[in-house]
Structure formats: structure tokens, C-alpha cells
Write a protein that holds these residues in place. Structure first.
Motif, short mmCIF file in Angstrom:
data_model
loop_
_atom_site.label_atom_id
_atom_site.label_comp_id
_atom_site.label_asym_id
_atom_site.label_seq_id
_atom_site.Cartn_x
_atom_site.Cartn_y
_atom_site.Cartn_z
N GLY A 39 -27.61 50.29 -23.45
CA GLY A 39 -26.76 50.64 -24.59
C GLY A 39 -25.53 51.44 -24.29
O GLY A 39 -24.79 51.80 -25.21
N ALA A 40 -25.26 51.76 -23.03
CA ALA A 40 -24.05 52.53 -22.71
C ALA A 40 -22.80 51.73 -23.07
O ALA A 40 -22.76 50.51 -22.91
N ALA A 41 -21.77 52.43 -23.56
CA ALA A 41 -20.45 51.83 -23.76
C ALA A 41 -19.80 51.66 -22.39
O ALA A 41 -20.21 52.29 -21.42
N VAL A 42 -18.80 50.79 -22.32
CA VAL A 42 -18.10 50.61 -21.05
C VAL A 42 -16.60 50.52 -21.29
O VAL A 42 -16.15 49.82 -22.19
N ILE A 43 -15.86 51.31 -20.53
CA ILE A 43 -14.40 51.31 -20.61
C ILE A 43 -13.85 51.24 -19.19
O ILE A 43 -14.56 51.55 -18.24
N ALA A 44 -12.60 50.80 -19.07
CA ALA A 44 -11.97 50.73 -17.75
C ALA A 44 -10.68 51.54 -17.76
O ALA A 44 -10.02 51.66 -18.79
N THR A 45 -10.34 52.11 -16.60
CA THR A 45 -9.18 53.01 -16.55
C THR A 45 -7.85 52.28 -16.54
O THR A 45 -6.83 52.83 -16.96
N HIS A 46 -7.83 51.06 -16.02
CA HIS A 46 -6.58 50.30 -15.96
C HIS A 46 -6.95 48.86 -15.63
O HIS A 46 -8.10 48.59 -15.24
N PRO A 47 -6.03 47.92 -15.80
CA PRO A 47 -6.41 46.51 -15.62
C PRO A 47 -5.90 45.86 -14.34
O PRO A 47 -6.14 44.66 -14.15
N ASP A 48 -5.27 46.59 -13.45
CA ASP A 48 -4.52 45.96 -12.35
C ASP A 48 -5.39 45.12 -11.42
O ASP A 48 -6.45 45.54 -11.00
N ARG A 49 -4.89 43.95 -11.09
CA ARG A 49 -5.60 43.04 -10.19
C ARG A 49 -5.54 43.51 -8.75
O ARG A 49 -6.53 43.55 -8.05
N THR A 50 -4.33 43.80 -8.30
CA THR A 50 -4.13 44.21 -6.92
C THR A 50 -3.15 45.37 -6.89
O THR A 50 -2.46 45.63 -7.88
N CYS A 51 -3.10 46.05 -5.78
CA CYS A 51 -2.18 47.17 -5.61
C CYS A 51 -1.38 46.96 -4.35
O CYS A 51 -1.95 46.72 -3.28
N PRO A 52 -0.04 47.03 -4.46
CA PRO A 52 0.78 46.87 -3.26
C PRO A 52 0.57 48.06 -2.32
O PRO A 52 0.51 49.20 -2.76
N MET A 53 0.41 47.78 -1.04
CA MET A 53 0.22 48.80 -0.02
C MET A 53 1.16 48.44 1.14
O MET A 53 1.59 47.29 1.24
N PRO A 54 1.45 49.40 2.03
CA PRO A 54 2.34 49.10 3.16
C PRO A 54 1.92 47.84 3.93
O PRO A 54 2.75 47.05 4.34
#
Lengths: 262, 262
Positions: B141-156
Motif C-alpha cells: 500500500g505504499a505510495a510511490v513518487i519519482a524525483t525527476h523523469p530524465d532518461r539519460t544524463c550527459p556526462m563527459p
């Protein structure tokens, strides 16, 4: 009930429940073996080898060979041999699956750059590093297939996440659905089964306890289908399903009983 | 260009590119500060703290306080305080996010049984055990939330899987979409921003380089929007987008140049 040349059986809920044989299962299978019917047993589990299932059935008194067992690993091996011969493969999955693929001549990739196919399976040690390796491979053009579609797996302590978690992780990153998925109810499992049995679909009866997987796959492939009520499905579920079975049986034992009343 | 009381800036691609300031960014921000405009800088990254961003901006010559930084962690804290006060939370995410939530009074859950909310974030050490804990919590029964939706993150070294992998894993197992997602372009980030600035949407200009996140969020919230062409978006992209900005600027510097020509 019609007679068939081949009988394809789901295992858990159909032949046994956990560690216990379904009443009459042993007699039914022995009868079919005495009639020289072709038999195949199906599972969607990738964390046990086919040898383990042969051993488990033997302990329950059912003597079958390795050639009578079909699991997602074997469907995957057939698929890779046909569609990606010689491919270098990256496997998300447990050691037992990796061994089964490697011992059947599948080559493993050592880097995303050399990966031709990503095989996504159930891994209870799944880690971000696997996700990153898969993503870097797919970004460079690797194909991606999954061994089975199951969301969760029943365990003695309650159900736990199955391969759908690994599939979802990859789909979330790529934004693309994985369209090639082995295991029940995939038609790829049905065609591999018919290939192994060397029979046509209309010569086979697919028997299982799940409408959405066993019966659906049998129907999709053009087989006759038998739903047993010894597993997850009740009589009420049949009224509302889109996947109507050819026969509804109390248990697998009905196959033997029907033959005696011919 | 109209004058605004509040200016909300995306960071990478808008204020700086990697480690280099965009030409004119420093002068523009110093000018807005001298005019006593309210400023807020937004990021969707959860693997750096707000303090890190204050330090990074300071090294580039931009002196702002912690209150000028808004990240998904802070939006999540606001959301939990408003919608789940006193909740026990299970966090899939890195230590820096966990610290930010705990130091703001969020309580951590020790078992699925006591988990009220599952917070799904980016974790480069994500493991099957996290997925299982989250699933067992949600099943109870826990609710679920996400902090952000980003698929990928650019890195060097090239882009790597972001939080969408963790979101996808959980959605795959539960078969349910996670509908409450913080971070750009969520309206929850926009309302938290306005709450911090103590301004109405029509008093603010949202400036960023991404149509699908920065401009979309500003529009959805009723803000004026300024697209800069110093990041990922080119002039051509604007012609085909559903998220038309109020202004198109070569760079953030246009804000200062426009004020001089009034």
C-alpha cells in the motif's frame, strides 16, 4: 476428448503444485508414455536449469529426458541460432542461464562495442552496471530480446520481482518497447515446441492452468488447449476471458479418464 | 522584452556549458541582482547537492545563496511535507539525496511493512534488492513518487542511464505508471519555484535551453518563457514544437541587452 500425437504441459499448477504431484498426474503421464505420445514440459523460469526440472520430475516419479523440457533459455538459443548466427551476446541474467547459452555455443560479448544482441532475463543480482552496459550496447546498435515477460515469481515467502523489472529498466532508458520476448505466451515458444516435437499445431494439445499464458499461447499457435483448474484459474475466470480453452478439465487426470471412456 | 519580478534559470546550456560560463551570463545575472530581481536556478540532477551548485556558480563568479537553488530533492521535500506529513519513506537514490531529505526532517523506513512512500530517484548503485524492497512496500500500500523523469544524463564520457531506469523497473513489476514525478517539466517544480519566490506565474520569466522541459514547464505554469539557443535546441526545433516560447534569445545575455535598449 480428441486424441493427439503431442501433449505439451505447463508444470507448476498443472503437473505439480510446489513440491506435490497433482492427483493422477503420474498415471496420466505414464499412460501417455505407454501410448508413445510425444510429451513436452514447459516452464518460464530462467533461474533453474532444464536438468533441475528433469531431476525434480524424477523425484516425483515422472521419468522424462532433457529433450522433454523446454524453457526460455532453450527458446532463446533457438532464436539466436536462427536470427543472429555467430552473434556476440550480452546477457542480463543469472549464471545458470549464462551457462545454458554458452554450452550451446552462444558467444559472450566483452564490451558494448562488440555486443550484437542484449538478452534480458531475470537477475536477482541486477545492478545499474548491467543497465549501463545494455544501454551503451543498444545505443551502438545492438538488438535486444527478453527471455520471458513475467512480472513477478511466486516464492515460498511471497512473490518477488521477475524479469519485467529488468525489461522495464531498459525500456525506461531507451524509450523503446522490447518487442521480441520468448517464454509463454510468446509464439516463439510455441513454434520452438512444435519444432522439437516435429508435429503440426493441430496434432497437439497444450495443457496448463493459466489463461493468459498457457491457453493464449496454444490458441495463438493453432493448438487445441486444455485448461486445468488445479492451479491459479477458477471456473468463473473462464466465463470472462478472451482466451477460451478447447477443454476445461478438473485436472490433468481427465486426459486419462477420457481415454478410458472412449 | 517585458520586465519581470522573477527570473527562473535552467543551468547547463543556459548559464554555463559544462565548466564554462555562457558569454554574458555573469553580467546579465549581476545586472538582475542589481535591479533586485528575484532569481532561482533550477536543475534536475539529484546526484549533486544544492550546496555543490552554489559552489560551482561561485567559482564562475556568480554569487547566489542556497535559497536561489531548486533541485528535485527540494521539490520532493516540499511535496512530502504537504501530502505525506510524518510519512516513513524508502528512498531509491544516492547518499546525497538521502542526506538532503533526512536533514529536512524526512523519516526513513526500515522495512516494507512500515514504508508509507517510496521515493524513486537516480541511483548509480541501483540493485535488485532496492527493486524488491520497493515492490514489497508498494504491494502493502505504499505510495510511490519519482524525483525527476530524465532518461539519460550527459556526462563527459557520454550519456548514462538516469532515473528512468529505476522508474521503468518499478513500473515493469507493478504494471502501474508512476504518475507523480517531480523535477522539470513537472508542474510540481513550477509551483514550488513560485512558492519559494513568493510570486505569481505571470510575474516570472522561465529561461532554459530545452523545449520539452524548461519551456514546457514554464508554459504549463502560466509563466512567460525564454528559449536560449546556447544549449541543445536550435532555431529549427522551434518551428515544429508544441512548446513555443514567448521569446527566442541567442543567449541569456539578450536579457541584459534588451534592458539597455528600452
Amino acid at each position: 476428448m480428441q486424441h493427439y500425437l503431442g501433449y505439451i504441459f505447463d508444470l507448476d499448477g498443472t503437473v505439480y503444485l510446489g513440491e506435490e504431484l497433482i492427483d493422477g498426474a503420474l498415471e496420466t503421464i505414464q499412460y501417455l508414455q505407454s501410448e508413445n505420445k510425444k510429451l513436452l514440459f514447459l516452464t518460464n523460469k530462467t533461474i533453474d536449469s532444464r536438468e533441475n526440472y528433469v531431476d525434480k520430475l524424477a523425484k516425483l516419479g515422472i521419468r522424462v529426458g532433457l529433450e522433454n523440457l523446454l524453457n526460455p533459455a532453450l527458446v532463446t538459443i533457438h532464436y539466436l541460432q536462427e536470427h543472429h548466427p555467430g552473434a556476440k551476446v550480452y546477457i542480463i541474467g543469472e549464471e545458470i542461464l549464462r551457462q545454458e547459452l554458452v554450452s550451446n555455443g552462444i558467444q559472450l560479448a566483452n564490451s558494448p562495442e562488440e555486443t550484437d544482441v542484449v538478452v534480458v532475463s531475470w537477475d536477482r543480482d541486477f545492478h545499474y552496471e548491467h543497465l549501463d552496459f545494455a544501454y551503451q550496447s543498444i545505443k551502438r546498435g545492438a538488438a535486444v530480446i527478453a527471455t520471458h515477460p513475467d512480472r513477478t515469481c511466486p516464492m515460498p515467502g511471497g512473490d518477488i520481482p521477475d524479469v519485467a523489472g529488468m525489461i522495464g529498466a531498459i525500456e525506461g532508458i531507451t524509450g523503446q518497447k522490447i518487442s521480441i520476448i520468448m517464454g509463454k505466451p510468446s509464439i516463439l515458444t510455441a513454434t520452438t515446441a512444435l519444432n522439437i516435437l516435429q508435429l503440426n499445431a493441430d496434432q497437439c494439445l497444450m495443457v496448463g492452468d493459466r489463461l493468459e499464458t498457457d491457453i493464449r499461447m496454444g490458441r495463438d499457435a493453432g493448438m487445441s488447449t486444455g485448461l486445468v483448474l488445479t492451479g491459479i484459474t477458477g471456473q468463473d475466470d473462464v466465463d470472462t476471458t478472451a482466451y477460451k480453452p478447447s477443454y476445461i478439465m478438473h485436472s490433468i487426470y481427465d486426459i486419462l479418464k477420457a481415454s478410458n471412456t472412449d
